[in-house]
Design an enzyme around this catalytic site. Structure first.
Site, PDB file in Angstrom:
ATOM      1  N   CYS A 186      -2.789 -10.992 -16.012  1.00  0.00           N
ATOM      2  CA  CYS A 186      -2.247 -11.779 -17.131  1.00  0.00           C
ATOM      3  C   CYS A 186      -2.946 -13.131 -17.284  1.00  0.00           C
ATOM      4  CB  CYS A 186      -0.772 -12.046 -16.902  1.00  0.00           C
ATOM      5  SG  CYS A 186       0.203 -10.575 -16.623  1.00  0.00           S
ATOM      6  N   ARG A 195     -10.208 -10.578 -17.732  1.00  0.00           N
ATOM      7  CA  ARG A 195      -9.321 -10.402 -16.581  1.00  0.00           C
ATOM      8  C   ARG A 195      -8.536  -9.105 -16.652  1.00  0.00           C
ATOM      9  NH1 ARG A 195      -8.623 -15.526 -14.099  1.00  0.00           N
ATOM     10  NH2 ARG A 195      -6.712 -14.840 -13.116  1.00  0.00           N
ATOM     11  N   TRP A 234      -0.676  -7.946 -18.499  1.00  0.00           N
ATOM     12  CA  TRP A 234      -1.070  -6.746 -17.765  1.00  0.00           C
ATOM     13  C   TRP A 234       0.220  -6.201 -17.176  1.00  0.00           C
ATOM     14  CZ3 TRP A 234      -1.332  -5.025 -12.577  1.00  0.00           C
ATOM     15  CH2 TRP A 234      -2.240  -3.990 -12.334  1.00  0.00           C
ATOM     16  N   ASN A 293       2.817 -15.524 -15.620  1.00  0.00           N
ATOM     17  CA  ASN A 293       1.977 -14.650 -14.780  1.00  0.00           C
ATOM     18  C   ASN A 293       2.679 -14.512 -13.439  1.00  0.00           C
ATOM     19  OD1 ASN A 293       0.121 -14.809 -16.799  1.00  0.00           O
ATOM     20  ND2 ASN A 293      -1.419 -15.950 -15.623  1.00  0.00           N
ATOM     21  N   GLY A 294       2.632 -13.312 -12.849  1.00  0.00           N
ATOM     22  CA  GLY A 294       3.253 -13.117 -11.534  1.00  0.00           C
ATOM     23  C   GLY A 294       4.428 -12.161 -11.633  1.00  0.00           C
ATOM     24  N   GLU A 310     -19.003   1.507  -2.034  1.00  0.00           N
ATOM     25  CA  GLU A 310     -19.063   0.588  -3.175  1.00  0.00           C
ATOM     26  C   GLU A 310     -19.621   1.312  -4.411  1.00  0.00           C
ATOM     27  OE1 GLU A 310     -17.798  -2.027  -3.990  1.00  0.00           O
ATOM     28  OE2 GLU A 310     -19.034  -2.862  -5.571  1.00  0.00           O
ATOM     29  N   LYS A 322     -17.590   1.738  -7.908  1.00  0.00           N
ATOM     30  CA  LYS A 322     -18.132   1.299  -9.199  1.00  0.00           C
ATOM     31  C   LYS A 322     -18.064   2.449 -10.196  1.00  0.00           C
ATOM     32  CE  LYS A 322     -18.117  -2.068  -8.971  1.00  0.00           C
ATOM     33  NZ  LYS A 322     -17.953  -3.030  -7.889  1.00  0.00           N
ATOM     34  N   GLU A 332     -14.426   3.234 -11.276  1.00  0.00           N
ATOM     35  CA  GLU A 332     -13.694   2.241 -12.061  1.00  0.00           C
ATOM     36  C   GLU A 332     -14.235   2.065 -13.471  1.00  0.00           C
ATOM     37  OE1 GLU A 332     -13.456  -1.719 -10.362  1.00  0.00           O
ATOM     38  OE2 GLU A 332     -15.456  -1.545  -9.544  1.00  0.00           O
ATOM     39  N   HIS A 354     -17.189  18.151   8.172  1.00  0.00           N
ATOM     40  CA  HIS A 354     -15.811  18.140   8.654  1.00  0.00           C
ATOM     41  C   HIS A 354     -14.807  18.228   7.507  1.00  0.00           C
ATOM     42  CE1 HIS A 354     -17.266  17.372  12.653  1.00  0.00           C
ATOM     43  NE2 HIS A 354     -18.001  16.370  12.189  1.00  0.00           N
ATOM     44  N   LYS A 393      -9.220  -8.416 -13.486  1.00  0.00           N
ATOM     45  CA  LYS A 393     -10.293  -9.082 -12.755  1.00  0.00           C
ATOM     46  C   LYS A 393      -9.774  -9.798 -11.522  1.00  0.00           C
ATOM     47  CE  LYS A 393     -14.417 -10.477 -11.993  1.00  0.00           C
ATOM     48  NZ  LYS A 393     -15.266  -9.434 -11.381  1.00  0.00           N
TER      49      LYS A 393
END
Ligand code: F6R
Length: 611
Positions: free
Chosen positions: A2, A27, A75, A100-101, A484, A488, A491, A507, A606
């Site tokens: 947010c 964000r 968000w 926000n939060g 990584e 990437k 996402e 395995h 973000k």
């Protein structure tokens, strides 16, 4: 996550609020809204699901005009991304809040406020704040005083801003666990959750600290601590960030940021290397004395930053002989941790505001670690402020949600840490530090060479456009690089991707391999190469298509079902940094082919300021 923007001025602030919201778009959010104390003397608002553009178009058709306003990108946490859940939230048409939060005690507060006759129009936790404030104002009519009383009853995290139709001379704000910054103008003042949102109106900022309450008027800003003591916060002139504002010649911020890596790696090394040694004082004046006492390292981080930590474990143990543990912050913070004596706690974060990483640092302080070190990209972040030592990655603002240049600069910082600890403790093998210092100096050029492979990688990306699953393999320090790469790809292209240490293939994951599952491998020329080659044979024997980023001296060649992309030779210790680049490019080009929103992938934020 947010975003908040607020303004109190003598001019119409709608455009300022909208521009601020646009600057916070990176964000991640799913709806946006604005509330103004209009020239008609009432609070008015407009909210829209989707992009800020939708809100902007609506305001272009039917403008809202006012000199006092707050705005928000949401968000979703509590309540679906629907218009009635978007902020600002109102109480009795008199008060508007953006937040926000997460308010953890929203349920009992909601029950209480309902029994007092308040009508809830959203499913959010936020709405309790504005009704509670309204309720407090019945006994404490001053908005600022009522806000001070209100926050005492809130549990959880908040950065919030409020305006009132009855006291339209000010904007009030409170911070606890979610950052807020006041922007100072001439005869006008502003508020935001990130200074980037206000760069078009000011470069002078005052960062609120935990527990602060602020009263922001056109010509004054007053701040109180949680204990109610009036305080002055330092005014900071912030010049960074201007270059981040536009994409330049690039189609997306992510591609721009990938291509910035030689420059920002260079910056991260600047003033930190002597002729043959790392300058330990780069970690702070007391670093050498502290490092001499370190016997263990505990790294904590999330997501991409966690992968950087995983690479560092190979370095710290392999080069400096220092035992190292690495854990994701969301696990570390809730686990009973046994701390070995003389352990350095290292947190890694691009934003320095990630809720889990911050909470882990705060827990660590109670657990008896020797000291805390933050490897972070934001000098004014909570993580930096609350750590004993800091090494800033000089990546500059990262706008693409998918972290790229932040990761490679974190790796550089972690290599500097490895060499510094090894140097102070005398645990490095002879000549290693001088050799690596020289190679670090060459690294920006090497990264430039890897970036020159851009169009080759773009071609390889075509192999993935129709695929739904991918496997990434690596061995040793390349395993976290594979992780990584997989992160990437998933996402930003939404293709399912998993990473395995190549030795684990037989395995279990080998069962998945067929012609529909491309297997991406990073293969520098090191002592594990022969083992890796056998793993690749296992994939080929099952009809799996191989995409191998291999050292030019690795002796791997193109063949049926095997696509070898030749990488410039690099000293093995620095290979994780170099091999990250083509994997970033690969996910970028696959995402472009799939037509996804590269810079703002769905459901992601973000800076993850809630747990
Ligand atoms: C992935 C990504 C995230 C972040 C994670 C931690 O591309 O960006 O996984 O790495 O949310 O964020 P910071 O580093 O800001 O603590």
């Amino acid at each position: 996550m947010c975003g908040i923007v607020g303004a109190v001025a003598e001019r119409n602030v709608t455009a300022i609020l909208l521009e601020g919201l646009k600057r916070l778009e990176y964000r991640g959010y799913d709806s946006a809204g604005v509330a103004l104390f209009s020239n008609a003397g009432v609070l008015e608002r407009r909210r829209r699901v989707g992009k800020v553009n939708e809100l902007e178009q609506s305001l272009a058709g039917e403008p809202l005009v006012g000199r006092l306003g707050i705005a928000h990108t949401r968000w979703a946490t509590h309540g679906a991304p629907l218009e009635h859940n978007a902020h600002p939230h109102f109480s009795s048409g008199e008060l508007a809040v953006v937040h926000n939060g997460i308010i953890e005690n929203h349920e009992p507060l909601r029950d209480r406020l309902k029994s007092l006759g308040y009508l809830f129009t959203s499913d959010t936790d936020t709405e309790v704040i504005v009704h509670l404030l309204h309720h407090k104002m019945q006994d404490t009519p001053d908005l600022t005083a009522a806000l001070k009383a209100t926050v005492k009853e809130l549990h959880g995290a908040y950065g919030l801003a409020v305006i009132s139709a009855k006291q339209p001379d000010r904007l009030v704000a409170a911070r606890s666990g979610s950052p807020l910054v006041v922007g100072l103008g001439l005869g006008e003042n502003f508020l935001a959750s990130d200074q980037l949102a206000l760069r078009q109106v000011t470069d002078r900022f005052m960062y609120l600290e935990e527990g602060d309450i602020a009263e922001i008027r056109r010509d004054s800003v007053q701040i109180w601590t949680a204990a109610g003591v009036s305080v002055e916060r330092e005014i900071v002139q912030y010049r960074e960030g201007a270059e981040a504002a536009d994409k330049g010649e690039f189609r997306h911020f992510m591609l721009k940021e990938i291509h910035e890596q030689p420059k920002v790696v260079q910056r991260t090394l600047e003033n930190r290397l002597g002729p043959e040694q790392v300058l330990v004082q780069a970690f702070g004046p007391q670093a050498a004395e502290l490092f001499a006492k370190v016997r263990n390292v505990q790294i904590v981080a999330c997501g991409t930053s966690y992968h950087a930590g995983m690479v560092a474990r190979y370095w710290l143990e392999g080069l400096a002989g220092i035992p190292c543990q690495v854990e994701v912050a969301s696990e570390f913070r809730y686990r009973k941790v046994v701390v070995q004596p003389d352990t350095l706690f290292v947190s890694i974060s691009q934003s320095g505001e990630t809720a889990d990483t911050l909470a882990a640092l705060r827990n660590a302080k109670e657990l008896g670690f020797l000291a805390s070190l933050a490897i972070c990209n934001v000098s004014i972040s909570s993580l930096v402020r609350e750590s004993d030592l800091t090494l800033l990655t000089q990546a500059g603002p990262e706008i693409g949600v998918a972290s790229t240049k932040a990761f490679t600069t974190q790796l550089v910082a972690l290599m500097l840490l490895t060499l510094s600890l090894g140097q102070v403790k005398g645990t490095l093998a002879a000549g290693v530090e001088a050799e690596l210092v020289e190679e670090l100096r060459r690294l920006p050029t090497r990264l430039g060479e890897a970036l020159a492979m851009d169009s080759t990688v773009e071609k390889v990306a075509e192999l993935f456009a129709e695929k739904n699953h991918t496997l990434f393999l690596g061995r040793g320090a390349q395993f976290p690089v594979a992780m990584e790469g997989a992160l990437k790809l998933k996402e930003i292209s939404y293709i399912h991707a998993e990473a395995y240490p190549a030795g684990e293939l037989k395995h279990g994951p080998l069962a998945l391999v067929d012609s529909d599952m491309p297997v991406v491998t990073v293969a520098p020329n090191n002592e594990l190469l022969e083992k890796l080659k056998s793993n690749l044979q296992e994939v080929r024997a099952r009809g799996g298509e191989l995409i191998v980023f291999a050292d030019e001296q690795a002796g791997l060649n193109n063949g049926e079902g095997t696509h070898v992309i030749s990488m410039p030779h690099i000293i093995d210790a620095l290979a994780p940094i170099l091999y990250t680049v083509p994997l970033q490019l690969l996910s970028y080009y696959v995402a472009v082919l799939k037509g996804t929103d590269v810079d703002q992938p769905r459901n992601l934020a973000k800076s993850v300021t809630v747990e």
